[in-house]
Motif scaffolding. Sequence first.
Motif, short mmCIF file in Angstrom:
data_model
loop_
_atom_site.label_atom_id
_atom_site.label_comp_id
_atom_site.label_asym_id
_atom_site.label_seq_id
_atom_site.Cartn_x
_atom_site.Cartn_y
_atom_site.Cartn_z
N ARG A 174 -24.34 -13.44 6.54
CA ARG A 174 -22.89 -13.23 6.52
C ARG A 174 -22.15 -14.55 6.76
NH1 ARG A 174 -20.02 -10.31 11.48
NH2 ARG A 174 -21.08 -12.06 12.41
N THR A 175 -21.24 -14.89 5.86
CA THR A 175 -20.41 -16.08 6.04
C THR A 175 -18.93 -15.75 6.05
OG1 THR A 175 -20.20 -16.62 3.68
CG2 THR A 175 -22.12 -17.52 4.85
N TYR A 176 -18.58 -14.52 5.73
CA TYR A 176 -17.18 -14.12 5.67
C TYR A 176 -16.97 -12.88 6.53
CZ TYR A 176 -12.62 -12.80 3.83
OH TYR A 176 -11.30 -12.46 3.72
N ASP A 177 -15.89 -12.87 7.31
CA ASP A 177 -15.60 -11.77 8.23
C ASP A 177 -14.92 -10.63 7.48
OD1 ASP A 177 -15.35 -10.30 10.53
OD2 ASP A 177 -13.56 -11.35 11.22
N PHE A 178 -15.75 -9.79 6.88
CA PHE A 178 -15.29 -8.60 6.15
C PHE A 178 -15.80 -7.41 6.94
CE2 PHE A 178 -15.80 -5.50 2.59
CZ PHE A 178 -14.47 -5.43 2.23
N LYS A 179 -14.92 -6.56 7.43
CA LYS A 179 -15.32 -5.55 8.41
C LYS A 179 -16.19 -4.42 7.86
CE LYS A 179 -11.11 -2.75 8.23
NZ LYS A 179 -10.01 -2.21 9.00
N PHE A 180 -16.25 -4.23 6.57
CA PHE A 180 -16.98 -3.10 6.02
C PHE A 180 -18.47 -3.38 5.80
CE2 PHE A 180 -12.56 -2.48 4.69
CZ PHE A 180 -12.30 -1.32 5.41
N PHE A 181 -18.82 -4.60 5.42
CA PHE A 181 -20.22 -4.97 5.24
C PHE A 181 -20.32 -6.49 5.22
CE2 PHE A 181 -18.41 -3.94 1.10
CZ PHE A 181 -18.65 -5.09 0.37
N PRO A 182 -21.51 -7.04 5.51
CA PRO A 182 -21.66 -8.49 5.55
C PRO A 182 -21.52 -9.10 4.16
CG PRO A 182 -23.75 -7.40 6.00
CD PRO A 182 -22.73 -6.33 5.86
N MET A 183 -20.74 -10.17 4.07
CA MET A 183 -20.56 -10.86 2.79
C MET A 183 -20.96 -12.32 2.92
SD MET A 183 -17.07 -9.41 1.09
CE MET A 183 -17.39 -10.30 -0.39
N ARG A 184 -21.70 -12.79 1.95
CA ARG A 184 -22.09 -14.21 1.89
C ARG A 184 -21.40 -14.81 0.68
NH1 ARG A 184 -26.70 -17.62 0.24
NH2 ARG A 184 -27.56 -15.91 -0.99
N ILE A 185 -20.34 -15.61 0.95
CA ILE A 185 -19.58 -16.23 -0.13
C ILE A 185 -19.50 -17.74 0.02
CG2 ILE A 185 -18.25 -14.14 -0.61
CD1 ILE A 185 -15.87 -15.45 0.84
N ASP A 186 -20.10 -18.27 1.08
CA ASP A 186 -20.14 -19.72 1.31
C ASP A 186 -21.59 -20.17 1.12
OD1 ASP A 186 -17.33 -20.19 2.58
OD2 ASP A 186 -18.16 -18.46 3.61
N PHE A 187 -21.76 -21.28 0.44
CA PHE A 187 -23.11 -21.67 0.02
C PHE A 187 -23.37 -23.15 0.22
CE2 PHE A 187 -21.64 -18.12 -2.52
CZ PHE A 187 -22.66 -17.20 -2.33
N ILE A 188 -24.65 -23.46 0.42
CA ILE A 188 -25.15 -24.82 0.34
C ILE A 188 -26.30 -24.76 -0.67
CG2 ILE A 188 -26.17 -26.78 1.54
CD1 ILE A 188 -24.99 -25.63 4.16
#
Length: 96
Positions: free
Chosen positions: A51-65
Amino acid sequence: MELFLEHKSKTKYKTIVTGDFNNTPYSYIYRMIKGDDLKDTFEAAGNGFGRTYDFKFFPMRIDFILADEDFTVNGFKTFDVKLSDHYPIKTTLSLE
């Protein structure tokens, strides 16, 4: 994305791409930027949902290396620190 890909196609250097893509790893944008020559450092050394983004419904990964295939991914960490609506990420890379 198109401007980035145009620039990337002209460089001869090893590449590390970091950023908030505002897209998931299943998106067209992510797949195009990652291409066949970059690896997702979370997939290589991360764990959990990433998880990289604070989305309350489910973990979201939108930031990447993303790193050139020539880099070795030695580690990846997502920090559970509330500094903004994104969680910081860090990777450790080495290049032989």
